[in-house]
Design a protein around this motif. Sequence first.
Motif, PDB file in Angstrom:
ATOM      1  N   THR A 254      23.653   0.764 -14.091  1.00 26.80           N
ATOM      2  CA  THR A 254      25.008   0.708 -13.550  1.00 26.80           C
ATOM      3  C   THR A 254      24.856   1.329 -12.096  1.00 26.80           C
ATOM      4  O   THR A 254      25.285   0.633 -10.811  1.00 26.80           O
ATOM      5  CB  THR A 254      26.268   1.261 -14.326  1.00 26.80           C
ATOM      6  OG1 THR A 254      26.449   0.533 -15.539  1.00 26.80           O
ATOM      7  CG2 THR A 254      27.584   0.887 -13.279  1.00 26.80           C
TER       8      THR A 254
ATOM      9  N   THR B 141      24.757  -0.693  -8.316  1.00 28.99           N
ATOM     10  CA  THR B 141      25.757  -0.151  -7.286  1.00 28.99           C
ATOM     11  C   THR B 141      24.914   0.078  -6.056  1.00 28.99           C
ATOM     12  O   THR B 141      25.359  -0.330  -5.120  1.00 28.99           O
ATOM     13  CB  THR B 141      26.746   0.983  -8.076  1.00 28.99           C
ATOM     14  OG1 THR B 141      27.118   0.710  -8.921  1.00 28.99           O
ATOM     15  CG2 THR B 141      27.688   1.372  -6.854  1.00 28.99           C
TER      16      THR B 141
ATOM     17  N   SER C 255      23.672  -3.082  -4.486  1.00 26.76           N
ATOM     18  CA  SER C 255      24.752  -3.820  -3.873  1.00 26.76           C
ATOM     19  C   SER C 255      25.013  -3.420  -2.434  1.00 26.76           C
ATOM     20  O   SER C 255      25.093  -3.934  -1.603  1.00 26.76           O
ATOM     21  CB  SER C 255      25.775  -3.819  -4.858  1.00 26.76           C
ATOM     22  OG  SER C 255      26.786  -4.575  -4.166  1.00 26.76           O
ATOM     23  N   GLN C 256      24.983  -1.835  -2.529  1.00 25.96           N
ATOM     24  CA  GLN C 256      25.497  -1.250  -1.313  1.00 25.96           C
ATOM     25  C   GLN C 256      24.384  -1.358  -0.064  1.00 25.96           C
ATOM     26  O   GLN C 256      24.739  -1.666   0.891  1.00 25.96           O
ATOM     27  CB  GLN C 256      25.591   0.178  -1.590  1.00 25.96           C
ATOM     28  CG  GLN C 256      26.850   0.501  -2.558  1.00 25.96           C
ATOM     29  CD  GLN C 256      27.124   2.168  -2.762  1.00 25.96           C
ATOM     30  OE1 GLN C 256      26.193   3.009  -2.249  1.00 25.96           O
ATOM     31  NE2 GLN C 256      28.307   2.403  -3.310  1.00 25.96           N
TER      32      GLN C 256
END
Length: 260
Positions: free
Chosen positions: A224, A228, A231-232
């Motif tokens: 996870t 994240t 994605s950032q």
Amino acid sequence: MSAGLLKLEKPYISDESEVDPIEANEEESDISEDELELMVKALDEDQIIKGGGNGETDSVELGQILDVLLPPYQSYDSKNHLWITKASRTPPTRGSVIQLWEQLDIKLLERQARPSGICTVRSELFQECFDELIRQVTIDCAERGLLLARVRDEALMTLTAFQALFESASEFGASKAVQAETGASEAEAELNELVEDVEALEAEVRRLEAWKRQTVRRAAERRTVQATLFSQELEALKRSEKQYQLLIETLLSSRNTAQS
């Protein structure tokens, strides 16, 4: 000691008033051959024929035969006198047989003999009753009494053999029961040890399952976090791309304006 069923004569003191019990036992053990010879003489066919075929024993005294079949009772008093009680020589009658029957029933009730099963009291009373019957038959016909005594001895020998077999079987069963009990205790100890091993293994399984759940949870959290971050980073790259495109477009439009 007699229970009262066997008819006895009045006891008397033996001629040997000072007799050592050990010597008396030795003398009793030495007369077995004489007793056998006496029986052979009593059952000798030639003597039966001489007696007219009626079973009369002329050469053998009836008292000696009774002493062989029914050995006299011996006891010592306080003065070390040997008292001897022999079986009665009185001829039997019909009334004596009926009286024996009644006395047997009375003795069975008085001594509380068991009506069935193994009972030493009942066996003792019936054995003495049988001895009295042998005495009565022997007085009427010595040869028939000797044969009846032989049947009695054979029955007693068979009973003794069965008793010895029963005792050995009981000892064997007891030893097997002890072995089974020992084996059961050993099996129980082994079972307890196996139960402890199973409990230890179950505890190890629970520990490994907890470690597995914790590892899976950490891996999911790590994925996870990485997703994240990716994605950032992707959003940042997209913004940078847009900025670079705007910058390129601005430069191109400035250049076109300058050339015109």
